[in-house]
Each structure stands twice: as C-alpha cells, then as structure tokens.
Design a protein around this motif. Structure first.
Motif, PDB file in Angstrom:
ATOM      1  N   LEU A 165       9.206  21.114 -11.722  1.00  0.00           N
ATOM      2  CA  LEU A 165      10.611  21.524 -11.712  1.00  0.00           C
ATOM      3  C   LEU A 165      10.951  22.071 -10.334  1.00  0.00           C
ATOM      4  CD1 LEU A 165      13.261  22.049 -13.277  1.00  0.00           C
ATOM      5  CD2 LEU A 165      12.301  24.253 -13.965  1.00  0.00           C
ATOM      6  N   ASN A 166      11.956  21.476  -9.691  1.00  0.00           N
ATOM      7  CA  ASN A 166      12.310  21.871  -8.328  1.00  0.00           C
ATOM      8  C   ASN A 166      13.822  22.037  -8.199  1.00  0.00           C
ATOM      9  OD1 ASN A 166       9.609  21.415  -6.705  1.00  0.00           O
ATOM     10  ND2 ASN A 166       9.845  19.637  -8.048  1.00  0.00           N
ATOM     11  N   GLY A 167      14.216  22.961  -7.345  1.00  0.00           N
ATOM     12  CA  GLY A 167      15.642  23.175  -7.108  1.00  0.00           C
ATOM     13  C   GLY A 167      15.889  23.728  -5.716  1.00  0.00           C
ATOM     14  N   SER A 168      17.060  23.438  -5.185  1.00  0.00           N
ATOM     15  CA  SER A 168      17.452  23.969  -3.879  1.00  0.00           C
ATOM     16  C   SER A 168      18.964  24.119  -3.839  1.00  0.00           C
ATOM     17  CB  SER A 168      16.987  23.047  -2.747  1.00  0.00           C
ATOM     18  OG  SER A 168      17.627  21.784  -2.836  1.00  0.00           O
ATOM     19  N   MET A 169      19.419  25.076  -3.060  1.00  0.00           N
ATOM     20  CA  MET A 169      20.864  25.244  -2.871  1.00  0.00           C
ATOM     21  C   MET A 169      21.138  25.908  -1.532  1.00  0.00           C
ATOM     22  SD  MET A 169      21.672  28.235  -5.693  1.00  0.00           S
ATOM     23  CE  MET A 169      21.721  26.976  -6.949  1.00  0.00           C
ATOM     24  N   THR A 170      22.211  25.483  -0.907  1.00  0.00           N
ATOM     25  CA  THR A 170      22.644  26.054   0.359  1.00  0.00           C
ATOM     26  C   THR A 170      24.152  26.268   0.322  1.00  0.00           C
ATOM     27  OG1 THR A 170      22.911  23.842   1.336  1.00  0.00           O
ATOM     28  CG2 THR A 170      20.812  24.961   1.713  1.00  0.00           C
ATOM     29  N   VAL A 171      24.601  27.299   1.021  1.00  0.00           N
ATOM     30  CA  VAL A 171      26.037  27.563   1.139  1.00  0.00           C
ATOM     31  C   VAL A 171      26.361  27.846   2.601  1.00  0.00           C
ATOM     32  CG1 VAL A 171      26.189  28.486  -1.207  1.00  0.00           C
ATOM     33  CG2 VAL A 171      25.781  30.050   0.700  1.00  0.00           C
ATOM     34  N   PHE A 172      27.613  27.568   2.974  1.00  0.00           N
ATOM     35  CA  PHE A 172      28.066  27.826   4.328  1.00  0.00           C
ATOM     36  C   PHE A 172      29.530  28.265   4.274  1.00  0.00           C
ATOM     37  CE2 PHE A 172      30.170  26.526   8.271  1.00  0.00           C
ATOM     38  CZ  PHE A 172      29.391  27.195   9.204  1.00  0.00           C
ATOM     39  N   ALA A 173      29.830  29.356   4.958  1.00  0.00           N
ATOM     40  CA  ALA A 173      31.211  29.857   5.004  1.00  0.00           C
ATOM     41  C   ALA A 173      31.546  30.305   6.424  1.00  0.00           C
ATOM     42  CB  ALA A 173      31.393  31.015   4.031  1.00  0.00           C
ATOM     43  N   MET A 174      32.741  29.916   6.879  1.00  0.00           N
ATOM     44  CA  MET A 174      33.202  30.301   8.210  1.00  0.00           C
ATOM     45  C   MET A 174      34.520  31.056   8.068  1.00  0.00           C
ATOM     46  SD  MET A 174      33.898  27.859  11.531  1.00  0.00           S
ATOM     47  CE  MET A 174      35.372  27.126  10.800  1.00  0.00           C
ATOM     48  N   PRO A 175      34.672  32.190   8.740  1.00  0.00           N
ATOM     49  CA  PRO A 175      35.890  32.982   8.571  1.00  0.00           C
ATOM     50  C   PRO A 175      37.112  32.340   9.221  1.00  0.00           C
ATOM     51  CG  PRO A 175      34.542  33.926  10.298  1.00  0.00           C
ATOM     52  CD  PRO A 175      33.729  32.820   9.675  1.00  0.00           C
ATOM     53  N   ALA A 176      38.258  32.723   8.731  1.00  0.00           N
ATOM     54  CA  ALA A 176      39.522  32.356   9.402  1.00  0.00           C
ATOM     55  C   ALA A 176      39.798  33.356  10.517  1.00  0.00           C
ATOM     56  CB  ALA A 176      40.660  32.364   8.393  1.00  0.00           C
ATOM     57  N   THR A 177      40.322  32.865  11.626  1.00  0.00           N
ATOM     58  CA  THR A 177      40.614  33.748  12.772  1.00  0.00           C
ATOM     59  C   THR A 177      42.025  33.472  13.293  1.00  0.00           C
ATOM     60  OG1 THR A 177      39.616  32.162  14.320  1.00  0.00           O
ATOM     61  CG2 THR A 177      38.192  33.901  13.457  1.00  0.00           C
ATOM     62  N   TRP A 178      42.680  34.521  13.781  1.00  0.00           N
ATOM     63  CA  TRP A 178      43.991  34.369  14.386  1.00  0.00           C
ATOM     64  C   TRP A 178      44.269  35.550  15.306  1.00  0.00           C
ATOM     65  CZ3 TRP A 178      43.038  36.067   9.563  1.00  0.00           C
ATOM     66  CH2 TRP A 178      43.612  37.268   9.158  1.00  0.00           C
ATOM     67  N   THR A 179      45.184  35.344  16.217  1.00  0.00           N
ATOM     68  CA  THR A 179      45.551  36.388  17.179  1.00  0.00           C
ATOM     69  C   THR A 179      47.009  36.747  16.983  1.00  0.00           C
ATOM     70  OG1 THR A 179      43.964  35.525  18.794  1.00  0.00           O
ATOM     71  CG2 THR A 179      45.668  37.019  19.621  1.00  0.00           C
ATOM     72  N   THR A 180      47.273  38.022  16.830  1.00  0.00           N
ATOM     73  CA  THR A 180      48.648  38.504  16.654  1.00  0.00           C
ATOM     74  C   THR A 180      49.340  38.571  18.021  1.00  0.00           C
ATOM     75  OG1 THR A 180      47.772  40.764  16.731  1.00  0.00           O
ATOM     76  CG2 THR A 180      48.141  39.789  14.554  1.00  0.00           C
ATOM     77  N   PRO A 181      50.670  38.640  18.026  1.00  0.00           N
ATOM     78  CA  PRO A 181      51.412  38.665  19.301  1.00  0.00           C
ATOM     79  C   PRO A 181      50.981  39.777  20.244  1.00  0.00           C
ATOM     80  CG  PRO A 181      52.902  38.233  17.481  1.00  0.00           C
ATOM     81  CD  PRO A 181      51.578  38.555  16.867  1.00  0.00           C
ATOM     82  N   ASP A 182      50.387  40.844  19.699  1.00  0.00           N
ATOM     83  CA  ASP A 182      49.961  41.930  20.590  1.00  0.00           C
ATOM     84  C   ASP A 182      48.597  41.658  21.218  1.00  0.00           C
ATOM     85  OD1 ASP A 182      48.394  42.155  18.365  1.00  0.00           O
ATOM     86  OD2 ASP A 182      48.978  44.198  17.850  1.00  0.00           O
ATOM     87  N   GLY A 183      48.052  40.439  20.966  1.00  0.00           N
ATOM     88  CA  GLY A 183      46.795  40.057  21.593  1.00  0.00           C
ATOM     89  C   GLY A 183      45.547  40.474  20.846  1.00  0.00           C
ATOM     90  N   VAL A 184      45.704  41.013  19.641  1.00  0.00           N
ATOM     91  CA  VAL A 184      44.547  41.469  18.861  1.00  0.00           C
ATOM     92  C   VAL A 184      44.005  40.298  18.032  1.00  0.00           C
ATOM     93  CG1 VAL A 184      43.722  43.062  17.090  1.00  0.00           C
ATOM     94  CG2 VAL A 184      45.411  43.819  18.781  1.00  0.00           C
ATOM     95  N   LEU A 185      42.667  40.090  18.101  1.00  0.00           N
ATOM     96  CA  LEU A 185      42.014  39.026  17.339  1.00  0.00           C
ATOM     97  C   LEU A 185      41.666  39.540  15.945  1.00  0.00           C
ATOM     98  CD1 LEU A 185      40.735  36.178  17.245  1.00  0.00           C
ATOM     99  CD2 LEU A 185      38.609  37.228  18.060  1.00  0.00           C
ATOM    100  N   HIS A 186      42.064  38.793  14.922  1.00  0.00           N
ATOM    101  CA  HIS A 186      41.789  39.160  13.533  1.00  0.00           C
ATOM    102  C   HIS A 186      40.930  38.068  12.879  1.00  0.00           C
ATOM    103  CE1 HIS A 186      44.857  42.410  13.450  1.00  0.00           C
ATOM    104  NE2 HIS A 186      45.467  41.620  14.343  1.00  0.00           N
ATOM    105  N   SER A 187      40.234  38.449  11.830  1.00  0.00           N
ATOM    106  CA  SER A 187      39.444  37.474  11.077  1.00  0.00           C
ATOM    107  C   SER A 187      39.437  37.850   9.596  1.00  0.00           C
ATOM    108  CB  SER A 187      38.006  37.397  11.612  1.00  0.00           C
ATOM    109  OG  SER A 187      37.304  38.602  11.334  1.00  0.00           O
ATOM    110  N   GLN A 188      39.276  36.848   8.771  1.00  0.00           N
ATOM    111  CA  GLN A 188      39.199  37.025   7.318  1.00  0.00           C
ATOM    112  C   GLN A 188      38.031  36.188   6.800  1.00  0.00           C
ATOM    113  OE1 GLN A 188      41.067  38.993   5.159  1.00  0.00           O
ATOM    114  NE2 GLN A 188      39.562  38.325   3.614  1.00  0.00           N
ATOM    115  N   ASP A 189      37.101  36.853   6.112  1.00  0.00           N
ATOM    116  CA  ASP A 189      35.908  36.148   5.637  1.00  0.00           C
ATOM    117  C   ASP A 189      36.243  35.104   4.575  1.00  0.00           C
ATOM    118  OD1 ASP A 189      34.095  37.425   7.248  1.00  0.00           O
ATOM    119  OD2 ASP A 189      33.598  38.980   5.780  1.00  0.00           O
TER     120      ASP A 189
END
Length: 239
Positions: A165-189
């Motif tokens: 009996l064998n099993g495997s699993m993988t996951v991958f997630a990349m956050p969303a990123t954006w920059t507000t008009p004041d130049g601040v970089l934001h991210s959301q997982d």
C-alpha cells in the motif's frame, strides 16, 4: 540522586512509549492473522463477522494529510500480510477511501493573483497463492472537493495474501501580491490542502471443510448409494 533516578526513569518511559508507538500492528481476526510491520500508529479492527473483516488504516490516514500556504508534501509505504487460519480461505477484498482537496487561491486588487494546486496518488498491489496478483491505483490533481474510490478483487481462494500500500501527496500555494498607491507592498496567503479520509480494507473469507469432513461426506454418499442399490434388488426380488 533521587532527581537523577527520576530523570532516568522519565527517559526510559519516553523510550518505551516511542518503541510501543513504533511496534507493528498484529490483528487476530476470526479467519486470518493480519500484520502491518511498518505502522507507527496502530491499525484498528472495525468489524469481524468471520465472513467479512474490516480494518481501518490509522497510520496511513495520519501520513496522508498535508496543508500549506507554501510547498509541502507527504507519503506512505506499507507492506501488509494476511495468513488465513486453518479451515478458512480468503475470497476477496475491498479497499475504500476518500480524497478531500482544498484550493483557496488568494486574489489581489490589481496585482499578482495567488495560486493553489494539489496532487495525490494511492496504489495497492496484492498477490497470493498460485501467482495470483492484482494492481489498482487512483490519482487526483487540482482537487477542490471530495473524490471517493474503491479498489476490489474477488473470486479467489487464498491461504496467504500480501499487499503493498503506497500513497503520496504534494501541495503548492503562492500568495497574491499588490502595491498600494502609497508604494507599500501587500500580500495575501493562498492555501492548498489534501487529505485521505477513512482508508479501510474489508477482507472476505469463507470456511472450507476439513479433510475429515470430506471423508465423512464421501462415506455418507457411499452408504446412500449402497442402500439404494439394496432397495432396488429387494423390490426386483419381490416383483
């Protein structure tokens, strides 16, 4: 001295518990003996009627679960064995489980959207007497929901059966990123997950007569045949 003794006792207890947790699973069912030498969490006997025995693979379930907002993975490999008791044969099996996947890709207001993916696989290879064997597998990819599957085989008469009996699993997630008009970089997982729920195996068995039973049956049939021939002869003599 007493403190040292207590400390050594605690270490010994922890070592003993670790060894107990790593001990192989052995289940004495009515019709067969089951062994899983690779288990770290004991497998569970769910039901045992003699004709059908169900075992839940707790160790497999614990290994086949992963969730992350990054990249992660997990796997399992186990060799299982079944030895039928005297007077029984294994006639088939049914393995069932459910993949549960979660994909939650974060969105960005005008920036780089996030992403989420998962991939999983389960395979079951079984073999037994007289070169009998069967192989089944199930794969999922980008699963956001449930996927229930069943592996089964029947019409056999085995005294020994082994399974890989064998099993495997993988996951991958990349956050969303954006920059507000004041130049601040934001991210959301983002989040990606994959789990295997309720992996269980039902083994079907059948009782077979002992050699003494066959001998008594043959003797009984011979007696019946002799009685019928004797009766015919008497009837012919009377006629």
């Amino acid at each position: 001295m007493k403190l040292f003794t207590l400390q050594m006792g605690a270490v010994g207890l922890a070592f003993a518990c670790a060894n107990a947790a790593a001990a192989p699973t052995v289940i004495e069912a009515q019709a067969f003996t089951f062994s899983n030498p690779d288990s770290s969490v004991a497998d569970v006997l769910v039901s045992d009627t003699g004709a059908a025995t169900t075992i839940r693979f707790s160790d497999f379930a614990n290994s086949m679960a992963v969730s992350s907002n990054d990249a992660d993975g997990n796997g399992y490999s186990g060799d299982l064995s079944f030895a039928a008791r005297s007077g029984y044969v294994i006639t088939g099996y049914s393995f069932s489980a459910t993949f549960v996947g979660t994909l939650d890709a974060a969105t960005a207001p005008g920036g780089q959207a996030g992403s989420a993916s998962n991939r999983g696989a389960v395979s079951l290879f079984a073999n037994g007497d007289d070169n009998w064997s069967t192989n089944s597998n199930r794969q999922v990819n980008l699963l956001n929901g449930n996927d229930t599957f069943v592996f089964s085989s029947g019409n056999v008469a085995l005294t020994h059966m082994t399974m890989s009996l064998n099993g495997s699993m993988t996951v991958f997630a990349m956050p969303a990123t954006w920059t507000t008009p004041d130049g601040v970089l934001h991210s959301q997982d983002s989040l990606a997950g994959l789990t295997l729920l309720n992996p269980a195996l039902t083994v079907y068995t059948s009782a077979v007569p002992e050699p003494e039973t066959y001998a008594m049956l043959a003797l009984g049939l011979a007696v019946i045949g002799l009685t019928r021939r004797t009766r015919r002869r008497l009837q012919d003599a009377v006629a």
